[in-house]
Design a protein around this motif. Structure first.
Motif, mmCIF file in Angstrom:
data_model
loop_
_atom_site.group_PDB
_atom_site.id
_atom_site.type_symbol
_atom_site.label_atom_id
_atom_site.label_comp_id
_atom_site.label_asym_id
_atom_site.label_seq_id
_atom_site.Cartn_x
_atom_site.Cartn_y
_atom_site.Cartn_z
ATOM 1 N N ASP A 230 -0.325 3.519 9.627
ATOM 2 C CA ASP A 230 -0.044 4.509 8.573
ATOM 3 C C ASP A 230 0.898 3.982 7.508
ATOM 4 O OD1 ASP A 230 -1.515 6.403 10.157
ATOM 5 O OD2 ASP A 230 0.243 6.538 11.456
ATOM 6 N N GLY A 231 0.964 2.669 7.364
ATOM 7 C CA GLY A 231 1.826 2.113 6.331
ATOM 8 C C GLY A 231 2.446 0.824 6.802
ATOM 9 N N ALA A 232 3.434 0.348 6.046
ATOM 10 C CA ALA A 232 4.025 -0.953 6.362
ATOM 11 C C ALA A 232 5.530 -0.932 6.150
ATOM 12 C CB ALA A 232 3.397 -2.028 5.479
ATOM 13 N N LEU A 233 6.221 -1.692 6.993
ATOM 14 C CA LEU A 233 7.640 -1.968 6.785
ATOM 15 C C LEU A 233 7.685 -3.443 6.392
ATOM 16 C CD1 LEU A 233 10.615 -1.194 6.887
ATOM 17 C CD2 LEU A 233 10.607 -1.542 9.338
ATOM 18 N N VAL A 234 8.138 -3.698 5.177
ATOM 19 C CA VAL A 234 7.979 -5.031 4.589
ATOM 20 C C VAL A 234 9.347 -5.674 4.378
ATOM 21 C CG1 VAL A 234 6.882 -6.316 2.715
ATOM 22 C CG2 VAL A 234 6.033 -4.022 3.315
ATOM 23 N N GLY A 235 9.524 -6.891 4.906
ATOM 24 C CA GLY A 235 10.773 -7.609 4.693
ATOM 25 C C GLY A 235 10.651 -8.573 3.535
ATOM 26 N N GLY A 236 10.360 -9.829 3.836
ATOM 27 C CA GLY A 236 10.332 -10.900 2.826
ATOM 28 C C GLY A 236 9.576 -10.556 1.547
ATOM 29 N N ALA A 237 8.359 -10.036 1.691
ATOM 30 C CA ALA A 237 7.528 -9.772 0.502
ATOM 31 C C ALA A 237 8.043 -8.581 -0.307
ATOM 32 C CB ALA A 237 6.072 -9.544 0.924
ATOM 33 N N SER A 238 9.034 -7.872 0.229
ATOM 34 C CA SER A 238 9.553 -6.721 -0.531
ATOM 35 C C SER A 238 10.667 -7.133 -1.500
ATOM 36 C CB SER A 238 10.079 -5.643 0.418
ATOM 37 O OG SER A 238 11.346 -5.994 0.934
ATOM 38 N N LEU A 239 11.025 -8.416 -1.490
ATOM 39 C CA LEU A 239 12.092 -8.852 -2.402
ATOM 40 C C LEU A 239 11.543 -9.150 -3.790
ATOM 41 C CD1 LEU A 239 14.066 -11.147 0.069
ATOM 42 C CD2 LEU A 239 14.740 -8.878 -0.774
ATOM 43 N N ASP A 240 10.224 -9.234 -3.888
ATOM 44 C CA ASP A 240 9.585 -9.476 -5.184
ATOM 45 C C ASP A 240 8.851 -8.196 -5.605
ATOM 46 O OD1 ASP A 240 8.306 -10.625 -7.421
ATOM 47 O OD2 ASP A 240 6.560 -11.095 -6.175
ATOM 48 N N PRO A 241 9.244 -7.590 -6.730
ATOM 49 C CA PRO A 241 8.647 -6.297 -7.088
ATOM 50 C C PRO A 241 7.128 -6.337 -7.227
ATOM 51 C CG PRO A 241 10.025 -7.181 -8.875
ATOM 52 C CD PRO A 241 10.255 -8.042 -7.680
ATOM 53 N N ARG A 242 6.599 -7.485 -7.709
ATOM 54 C CA ARG A 242 5.134 -7.544 -7.881
ATOM 55 C C ARG A 242 4.433 -7.555 -6.533
ATOM 56 N NH1 ARG A 242 4.073 -11.836 -11.773
ATOM 57 N NH2 ARG A 242 4.923 -11.169 -13.752
ATOM 58 N N SER A 243 4.960 -8.368 -5.601
ATOM 59 C CA SER A 243 4.333 -8.413 -4.262
ATOM 60 C C SER A 243 4.424 -7.046 -3.599
ATOM 61 C CB SER A 243 5.056 -9.384 -3.330
ATOM 62 O OG SER A 243 4.976 -10.654 -3.812
ATOM 63 N N PHE A 244 5.609 -6.424 -3.711
ATOM 64 C CA PHE A 244 5.775 -5.128 -3.052
ATOM 65 C C PHE A 244 4.828 -4.096 -3.667
ATOM 66 C CE2 PHE A 244 8.045 -1.052 -2.328
ATOM 67 C CZ PHE A 244 7.868 -1.014 -0.950
ATOM 68 N N ALA A 245 4.725 -4.126 -5.000
ATOM 69 C CA ALA A 245 3.817 -3.177 -5.666
ATOM 70 C C ALA A 245 2.376 -3.405 -5.209
ATOM 71 C CB ALA A 245 3.944 -3.306 -7.180
ATOM 72 N N GLU A 246 1.983 -4.656 -5.014
ATOM 73 C CA GLU A 246 0.615 -4.941 -4.545
ATOM 74 C C GLU A 246 0.383 -4.339 -3.155
ATOM 75 O OE1 GLU A 246 -1.953 -6.186 -6.241
ATOM 76 O OE2 GLU A 246 -0.511 -6.119 -7.898
ATOM 77 N N ILE A 247 1.406 -4.409 -2.321
ATOM 78 C CA ILE A 247 1.280 -3.856 -0.963
ATOM 79 C C ILE A 247 1.151 -2.319 -1.037
ATOM 80 C CG2 ILE A 247 2.487 -3.583 1.260
ATOM 81 C CD1 ILE A 247 3.645 -6.458 0.721
ATOM 82 N N VAL A 248 1.936 -1.717 -1.926
ATOM 83 C CA VAL A 248 1.828 -0.247 -2.096
ATOM 84 C C VAL A 248 0.428 0.096 -2.609
ATOM 85 C CG1 VAL A 248 2.699 1.744 -3.363
ATOM 86 C CG2 VAL A 248 4.305 0.034 -2.486
ATOM 87 N N LYS A 249 -0.073 -0.725 -3.522
ATOM 88 C CA LYS A 249 -1.420 -0.426 -4.050
ATOM 89 C C LYS A 249 -2.489 -0.591 -2.969
ATOM 90 C CE LYS A 249 -0.241 -1.799 -8.729
ATOM 91 N NZ LYS A 249 -0.305 -2.927 -9.670
ATOM 92 N N ALA A 250 -2.254 -1.520 -2.036
ATOM 93 C CA ALA A 250 -3.198 -1.686 -0.922
ATOM 94 C C ALA A 250 -3.219 -0.414 -0.068
ATOM 95 C CB ALA A 250 -2.796 -2.875 -0.072
ATOM 96 N N ALA A 251 -2.038 0.195 0.102
ATOM 97 C CA ALA A 251 -1.985 1.460 0.870
ATOM 98 C C ALA A 251 -2.707 2.550 0.096
ATOM 99 C CB ALA A 251 -0.525 1.859 1.115
ATOM 100 N N ARG A 252 -2.509 2.551 -1.209
ATOM 101 C CA ARG A 252 -3.149 3.563 -2.062
ATOM 102 C C ARG A 252 -4.668 3.416 -2.015
ATOM 103 N NH1 ARG A 252 -1.096 3.670 -8.140
ATOM 104 N NH2 ARG A 252 -0.235 5.748 -7.850
ATOM 105 N N ALA A 253 -5.143 2.178 -1.978
ATOM 106 C CA ALA A 253 -6.596 1.943 -1.936
ATOM 107 C C ALA A 253 -7.182 2.528 -0.664
ATOM 108 C CB ALA A 253 -6.880 0.451 -2.013
ATOM 109 N N GLU A 254 -6.406 2.525 0.407
ATOM 110 C CA GLU A 254 -6.884 3.091 1.663
ATOM 111 C C GLU A 254 -6.901 4.623 1.623
ATOM 112 O OE1 GLU A 254 -8.485 1.740 4.079
ATOM 113 O OE2 GLU A 254 -8.358 -0.046 2.860
ATOM 114 N N VAL A 255 -6.080 5.192 0.727
ATOM 115 C CA VAL A 255 -6.050 6.653 0.600
ATOM 116 C C VAL A 255 -7.254 7.123 -0.205
ATOM 117 C CG1 VAL A 255 -4.752 8.600 -0.374
ATOM 118 C CG2 VAL A 255 -3.526 6.707 0.711
ATOM 119 N N ALA A 256 -7.579 6.325 -1.229
ATOM 120 C CA ALA A 256 -8.618 6.723 -2.184
ATOM 121 C C ALA A 256 -10.003 6.776 -1.536
ATOM 122 C CB ALA A 256 -8.647 5.748 -3.347
#
Ligand code: PEP
Length: 256
Positions: A230-256
């Motif tokens: 039901d989601g992700a807890l992200v360490g390393g990749a969350s320090l870069d806003p673009r990578s983190f945003a991509e991960i959020v968008k991946a979650a959004r794609a699963e909602v759509a």
């Protein structure tokens, strides 16, 4: 239908200036996203700055990385749930493997913190997960069961529903080696089964279970497409806003 929840665990990183720049960049990319719950978990020193930078983007929540279970008093160096609420913090990560391994946190300690968090209407994200040695010995379910039953002891059904579980296999944290979607789904199924035993079917169905351990933009979608992830807890990749945003968008794609 459980709303996906993606959290950025910055660990002991990010100055105030870096935090403000991160949020500015994230908001440009995502806006005040509503279909996925996003939680930023900065070090204590950057919490106020993150809240300020989020401004009116009130759907993005702020979390803390730890807390103490007492309400107030002579506990030098500790932070209470009430002090976190005073900073508009909504979530608190508890029982992270780094705290369990480096700072000796037991399930009993985690449980005290989880109960104190709920008492202050702070929502805990409770981390559980096995080491590689425990996996190799075939003890994944045994370890998860002990950690869940210990950390979630004496919670009401409502409190359980407002708790997020993060399955974080220790061997996958910060190693670049994520669990496969099948391995993660298998562990999440077991976690939900254990929640059914601890509470009941309806409660277990409502609890959100995040996967954590080397989540990156490249593997996020496949992991989050699994029925019990039901989601992700992200360490390393969350320090870069673009990578983190991509991960959020991946979650959004699963909602759509
Ligand atoms: C974590 O620390 O919670 C984590 C999952 O780290 P990473 O994404 O770097 O493996």
């Amino acid at each position: 239908m459980r709303k996906k929840i993606v959290a950025a665990n910055w660990k002991m990183n990010m100055t105030q200036a870096e935090s403000a720049r991160f949020i500015e960049s994230l908001l440009l990319d995502l806006g005040d996203i509503t279909d996925v719950e996003v939680v930023i978990v900065p070090p204590f020193t950057a919490i106020a700055k993150v809240t300020e930078a989020l401004g009116k983007a009130q759907n993005i929540k702020v979390g803390a990385q730890n807390m103490y279970w007492e309400r107030s008093g002579a506990f030098t160096g500790e932070i209470s749930a009430a002090l976190l609420r005073d900073l508009f913090v909504h979530y608190v990560v508890l029982g992270h493997s780094e705290r369990r391994i480096l700072f000796g946190e037991t399930d009993e300690i985690v449980n005290r913190k989880v109960r104190a968090a709920h008492e202050a209407t702070l929502r805990p994200i409770v981390c559980v997960g096995e080491t590689l040695e425990q996996r190799d010995r075939g003890n994944v379910e045994k370890i998860l069961s002990i950690q869940l039953r210990g950390s979630l002891k004496d919670l009401s059904e409502k409190e359980l529903q407002e708790t997020v579980i993060a399955y974080e296999p220790v061997w996958a944290i910060g190693t670049g080696r994520n669990a496969t979607p099948e391995q993660a789904q298998e562990a999440h199924t077991f976690i939900r089964h254990t929640l059914r035993e601890i509470a009941d079917d309806a409660t277990a169905e409502r609890v959100r279970i995040q996967y954590g351990g080397s989540v990156k933009p490249e593997n996020a979608r496949e992991l989050m497409s699994q029925p019990d992830i039901d989601g992700a807890l992200v360490g390393g990749a969350s320090l870069d806003p673009r990578s983190f945003a991509e991960i959020v968008k991946a979650a959004r794609a699963e909602v759509a």
